[in-house]
Design an enzyme around this catalytic site. Structure first.
Site, PDB file in Angstrom:
ATOM      1  N   ASP A  35       0.841  -1.126   0.067  1.00 28.68           N
ATOM      2  CA  ASP A  35      -0.033   0.268   0.072  1.00 28.68           C
ATOM      3  C   ASP A  35       1.080   1.187  -0.029  1.00 28.68           C
ATOM      4  O   ASP A  35       1.810   1.327   0.845  1.00 28.68           O
ATOM      5  CB  ASP A  35      -1.021   0.077   1.330  1.00 28.68           C
ATOM      6  N   ILE A  36       0.616   2.214  -0.898  1.00 31.16           N
ATOM      7  CA  ILE A  36       1.352   3.595  -0.985  1.00 31.16           C
ATOM      8  C   ILE A  36       0.708   4.393   0.373  1.00 31.16           C
ATOM      9  O   ILE A  36      -0.456   4.857   0.189  1.00 31.16           O
ATOM     10  CB  ILE A  36       1.001   4.155  -2.369  1.00 31.16           C
ATOM     11  N   ASP A  79      -4.779   2.405  -4.199  1.00 27.31           N
ATOM     12  CA  ASP A  79      -3.224   2.727  -3.964  1.00 27.31           C
ATOM     13  C   ASP A  79      -2.878   1.593  -3.652  1.00 27.31           C
ATOM     14  O   ASP A  79      -1.634   1.889  -3.366  1.00 27.31           O
ATOM     15  CB  ASP A  79      -3.171   4.040  -3.378  1.00 27.31           C
TER      16      ASP A  79
END
Length: 816
Positions: A35-36, A79
Site C-alpha cells: 500500500d502506498i 493505491d
C-alpha cells in the site's frame, strides 16, 4: 480455454443450476500486498490527467519489477498493489521473489518521494505464504483474483505493517531458508485477525543476497535528485524550458520526474504498423506459388485436392463471362466474313447456314446478359443467372459457342470450286511437255483453258502455274484456328476441357484435309509448289503437312496457355478463400476482443481505446463531479468460508459467492439501473458507481444517485432470496457517498478501470463503519435523496478514520 469459449458466445448449459465458475487451486505460493502510504497528499497535487498518468507510470514500473522478480500482478485496489509468486507455474523460491519485489518497490517509492518532495510517501508491504484459489467470479468486469484464508492473512500483514518495511509471516519466514535477517514485530498482537489465528510476524531487516543492481540504480538516481519543487509544478514542467506536452511527451516527462527513464529504456513500444508489415512480409514469403500449387492442386488437371474446395470453386461466379462471350461473338463474325470473301462465287449456297450461326451467337450473348436487364421478366433473368452461378452450365454454353464458330469455319470445305479441279483437267489432250515432273510420285497437268492460271515469268521457265486458286483452302483451314482460338477466350473452361476441345477440332480438320475436295486442291498446289521451286526458283513451300503442324502447335500453345491461366485463377481463388477465412477469423477475433474489452472496461471507455484514430500513448482519464459510489460487503462470508475436503477446499463456498455476485451483475442489465457501472469486486465486497459520464450524470435531479440507492436496496433484497434458497443468513453492509472522483484506466498489459478520490475513501469508510443489513450514507447523499421521497434514520456522528467525526444516516426505504 473454457473462459475463452464462453466469451466467444458458447451457450450456457441449460441443465446447470449454477453459473460456470473458473477457479484453480495452487499450493505453495507467496502473496504480497503493498500500500502506498501518503498517496492522498500526492494525489491532491495532481489534476485528473496527471493522477492517471502518475498511477500508470508508477504501477507500470511495479509491473516491470514484478516481471523481473517472477511475480504475477493480481489486482490494483486504489493505491494498493498486490501480486503472487508461484503462479501460474510453481517456484521453489516464491517467498524470496516476493521479498525481492517488496525491497524494489520500497526503493522505487523512495525515489518518487525524493523527486516530488511529498513527506510521508512510502510503501507498506506485507507477505504471507500458503495456498490460493485463483480465477474470476461474476458475469461483468472480470478481473483475475485470488481467494483463500492465506490471502486474508496477507492482507492483514500489510495492514499491520510499517511504512518502508517488509512485514512477513512465520510461514513466509520458514520458506526464506535463512537468506534474510529479520526481527520479530508486534503485528500479530495488534491486528485482531492475526491474533485470532495465532500468526507470528517479522520485519525483514537485511538487504537481498541476490543481484542488487536494480536497487543500486534506483538509489543512485535518488541520490542525484536535488530538485525538491512541488510535484504539481514538476508535473506541469514549471521552470523547464522543455516542458512536457501531451501524449507521449507528457508520459516521458512523468517518467523523467519519477526517475524511471533510464530503467524504462528497454520498454520501448513497437509501432503496431511495423508488426503488421513484418507479418505480411513473412506471410508473402511463406506463400510461394509453387508451394501453394503443390499443396492444394493436382499436377496435371489442376483440380483441388480438397473436394470441398473444388466444389466451392465450381460454384463460383465468373464476372468476366460476358466479356468472353463478346470476344467469341466477334471471332464468329470474323470467321464468317473471311469465308464469304474466300468463297464469294458460291456464297449464296451458305447464306442460310451463315445466318443461322451468326444469329445463334448474338442470341447467346443476349441470353447471358439478360440477368441485369431489369426490363425483362424474372423467369428469363433467373435462367440467365444460372449460367453465371453454375460453372458447369457456363462451360456448356461456352462449348456451344465454340462449336458454332467451328461450324462457320468449316462451311467452305465442300465448295464445288475446289471439287472441280481434277475433273476439269481429266479430259485434256496432254503431251509430255505439258507434264510438270515433280520430286514426288505425282504429276499435275497444266492446262491452258484459262490464261489467268499462268503466273508471270519467273526465273527461266514461263510455265509456273498461278497458285492463287489453290491457296484459298489454306486460308479456309486457317480460319479453323480462329475457332480454336475462341476456345482460349473462355477462361472458365478448365485445361482438360480446352485440350479435348481443340484436339477434337484438330482431328476433324485433319480428316477433312484427306477426304474433302479442298484436300485434293491442296495436293495440286503441293505438286505445283514442288515444280516451281525446282524450275522457277519461286519462294514457295509445301502446305498440307505444314497445316497439320500448325494445328498441332496451336493445340500445344492453347493447352499451355489454358494451363497457365487456370493455374493463376485457381491460385487467385485459393488466396481469396484464405483471405475470406482469415477475414472471418479476424472478425471473430475482433468480436471476441471487443466482448473481452467490454467485460473489462465500461462501454464508453472501451470506445475510447478501440477508436481507430487514437494514439497508442493516449490514456483515459476523466474528472466526474457528483459521482455516487457504493461499497457492499457480505459481512459474514468469511465465517462461511472454510477450506475442508468436504467442500473441495473452499471451492464450493466460492461457487456460492459466484452465484451471489452473478445475481448482482445481472441486475445491472435492467434499464432502471442504466447509469450504474460496476467497478470491481474485492473478495466478498462489491463496488459500483453511478454518474461517471456526462450522459449518465444528472446534476439537477440527481437521478444517478437515486438509481444507486435503489440498486443498493435491490441487491439487499436479492441476498435475502439467496439466503432462502441456500439456507444461509448472509447480510450486506452497504456504504454510499457522493462527490468528485477521478476515473481512468491504468496498465497497458493488464488495463484496469478504477476511480480515485476522497469520495471513494469515504464510501469505503461508510461500509466499514456501517451496520450489517443497513445502508449507511453521508450527509451529502441524505440531502440529495430526501427530497426525492427516500426515508432515512439518523445515526448521528461516527468516527471515521482519517476524517474524524462524520454525520451519517441509514437509508431505510422509499415512500410511495
Amino acid at each position: 480455454m473454457e473462459m475463452k469459449a464462453d466469451i466467444a458466445g458458447k451457450p450456457r448449459d441449460a441443465n446447470s443450476q449454477f453459473h460456470k465458475i473458473y477457479i484453480q487451486r495452487h499450493e505453495n505460493v507467496s502473496i504480497l500486498f503493498a500500500d502506498i502510504c501518503g498517496f492522498t497528499v500526492l494525489s491532491s497535487q495532481c489534476n485528473a490527467d496527471e493522477l492517471v498518468r502518475l498511477l500508470n507510470e508508477l504501477f507500470g514500473r511495479f509491473d516491470r519489477l514484478a516481471e523481473e522478480n517472477n511475480c504475477l500482478r493480481i489486482k490494483l485496489l486504489g493505491d494498493c498493489y498486490y501480486c503472487v509468486s508461484g503462479l501460474p507455474d510453481p517456484r521453489p523460491d516464491h517467498a524470496q521473489c516476493c521479498v525481492e519485489m517488496g525491497l524494489d518497490m520500497i526503493e522505487a517509492i523512495k525515489l518518487v518521494r525524493d523527486v516530488t518532495g511529498v513527506d510521508g510517501l512510502d510503501m507498506r508491504v506485507g507477505i504471507h505464504s500458503g495456498r490460493v484459489h485463483c480465477g474470476v467470479l461474476g458475469l461483468r468486469k472480470w478481473q483475475y483474483d485470488v481467494w483463500s484464508n492465506d490471502v486474508t492473512v496477507g492482507s492483514n500483514m500489510e495492514q499491520s505493517g510499517s511504512p518502508g518495511r517488509i512485514h512477513v509471516s512465520g510461514t513466509t519466514l520458514s520458506c526464506l531458508n535463512g537468506e534474510y535477517e529479520v526481527i520479530e514485530s508486534d503485528g500479530g498482537k495488534t491486528n485482531k485477525y492475526l491474533l485470532e489465528n495465532h500468526i507470528k510476524t517479522y520485519f525483514v531487516t537485511s538487504g537481498s543476497r541476490r543481484d542488487p543492481m536494480p536497487r543500486r540504480q534506483l538509489s543512485q538516481r535518488r541520490t542525484n535528485s536535488k530538485n525538491r519543487a512541488s510535484f504539481r509544478n514538476r508535473m506541469r514542467g514549471d521552470g523547464d524550458s522543455n516542458g512536457p506536452g501531451t501524449g507521449r511527451s507528457g508520459g516521458a516527462a512523468i517518467r523523467n520526474k519519477l526517475g524511471l527513464t533510464e530503467l524504462s529504456e528497454k520498454e520501448v513500444v513497437k509501432n503496431p504498423e511495423d508488426d503488421i508489415h513484418d507479418y505480411l512480409s513473412k506471410a508473402i514469403d511463406a506463400r510461394s506459388l509453387d508451394r501453394l500449387r503443390t499443396e492444394h492442386c493436382k499436377k496435371l488437371t489442376l483440380t483441388f485436392r480438397d473436394p470441398k474446395a473444388e466444389k466451392k470453386y465450381s460454384g463460383t461466379r465468373d464476372k468476366r463471362f460476358r466479356s468472353y462471350a463478346i470476344g467469341a461473338t466477334l471471332l464468329g463474325f470474323v470467321v464468317s466474313g473471311l469465308h464469304l470473301l474466300l468463297t464469294l462465287s458460291e456464297s449464296y449456297r451458305y447464306v442460310g447456314a451463315y445466318l443461322t450461326g451468326l444469329l445463334f451467337l448474338p442470341f447467346i450473348l443476349i441470353y447471358i446478359s439478360a440477368e441485369k436487364w431489369m426490363c425483362l421478366p424474372k423467369p428469363i433473368r433467373r435462367v440467365s443467372a444460372v449460367v453465371w452461378n453454375n460453372r458447369l452450365v457456363g462451360q456448356t454454353v461456352a462449348l456451344f459457342m465454340v462449336a458454332v464458330i467451328f461450324f462457320l469455319s468449316s462451311l467452305g470445305w465442300t465448295s464445288d470450286e475446289f471439287g472441280g479441279v481434277m475433273s476439269a483437267t481429266s479430259g485434256l489432250n496432254c503431251n509430255a511437255s505439258q507434264l510438270i515432273p515433280t520430286t514426288t510420285t505425282k504429276s499435275v497437268i497444266i492446262f491452258d483453258l484459262d490464261k489467268r492460271f499462268y503466273s508471270p515469268v519467273r526465273g527461266s521457265d514461263s510455265r509456273c502455274i498461278n497458285l492463287d486458286r489453290y491457296s484459298r483452302p489454306i486460308y479456309i483451314f486457317l480460319c479453323v484456328l480462329l475457332a480454336m482460338l475462341s476456345c482460349s477466350v473462355f477462361n472458365l473452361l478448365n485445361t482438360t476441357v480446352k485440350f479435348c476441345t481443340v484436339a477434337g477440332i484438330m482431328l476433324i480438320t485433319v480428316i477433312g484435309l484427306f477426304v474433302s475436295p479442298m484436300g485434293n486442291a491442296l495436293d495440286v498446289r503441293d505438286a505445283a509448289v514442288d515444280y516451281c521451286a525446282n524450275h522457277c526458283a519461286a519462294d514457295l513451300t509445301a502446305t498440307k503437312w505444314h497445316v497439320i503442324a500448325v494445328f498441332a502447335l496451336f493445340v500445344i500453345l492453347i493447352t499451355a496457355h489454358g494451363h497457365r491461366i487456370e493455374s493463376m485463377l485457381r491460385l487467385d481463388f485459393l488466396w481469396k478463400m484464405q483471405a475470406n477465412d482469415e477475414k472471418d477469423e479476424m472478425e471473430k477475433l475482433q468480436a471476441y476482443n471487443k466482448t473481452l474489452v467490454l467485460n473489462i472496461l465500461p462501454a464508453h471507455v472501451a470506445d475510447h481505446f478501440l477508436h481507430i484514430e487514437r494514439r497508442n500513448e493516449d490514456l483515459y482519464s476523466e474528472l466526474c463531479e457528483d459521482a455516487c459510489i457504493m461499497f457492499a460487503k457480505i459481512t459474514n462470508f468469511s465465517e462461511f468460508y472454510v477450506e475442508l475436503e468436504a467442500n473441495n477446499e473452499g471451492v464450493e463456498c466460492l461457487r456460492l459467492l459466484n452465484e451471489i455476485l452473478a445475481d448482482f451483475d445481472e441486475m445491472l442489465s435492467e434499464d432502471r439501473f442504466n447509469t450504474i457501472e460496476k467497478i470491481k469486486t474485492i473478495g466478498e465486497c462489491y463496488m459500483a458507481a453511478s454518474g461517471l459520464t456526462a450522459a449518465t450524470a444528472d446534476h439537477v435531479q440527481f437521478r444517478h444517485v437515486a438509481q444507486l440507492a435503489d440498486y443498493a436496496m435491490a441487491i439487499r433484497e436479492q441476498l435475502i432470496t439467496v439466503n432462502e434458497h441456500s439456507y444461509n443468513s448472509f447480510t450486506l453492509r452497504i456504504g454510499l457517498s457522493m462527490g468528485p472522483v477521478v476515473a481512468g484506466v491504468i496498465g497497458a498489459k493488464k488495463p484496469q478501470y478504477d476511480i480515485w478520490g476522497n469520495s471513494v475513501n469515504i464510501s469505503s469508510r461508510m461500509e466499514s463503519t456501517g451496520v450489517p443489513d443497513k445502508i449507511q450514507v453521508t450527509e451529502e447523499v441524505f440531502k440529495v435523496l430526501e427530497p426525492l421521497g427516500y426515508t432515512f434514520q439518523a445515526r448521528g456522528s461516527v468516527q471515521v478514520k482519517g476524517k474524524g467525526l462524520m454525520t451519517t444516516y441509514f437509508l431505510t426505504g422509499k415512500s410511495d
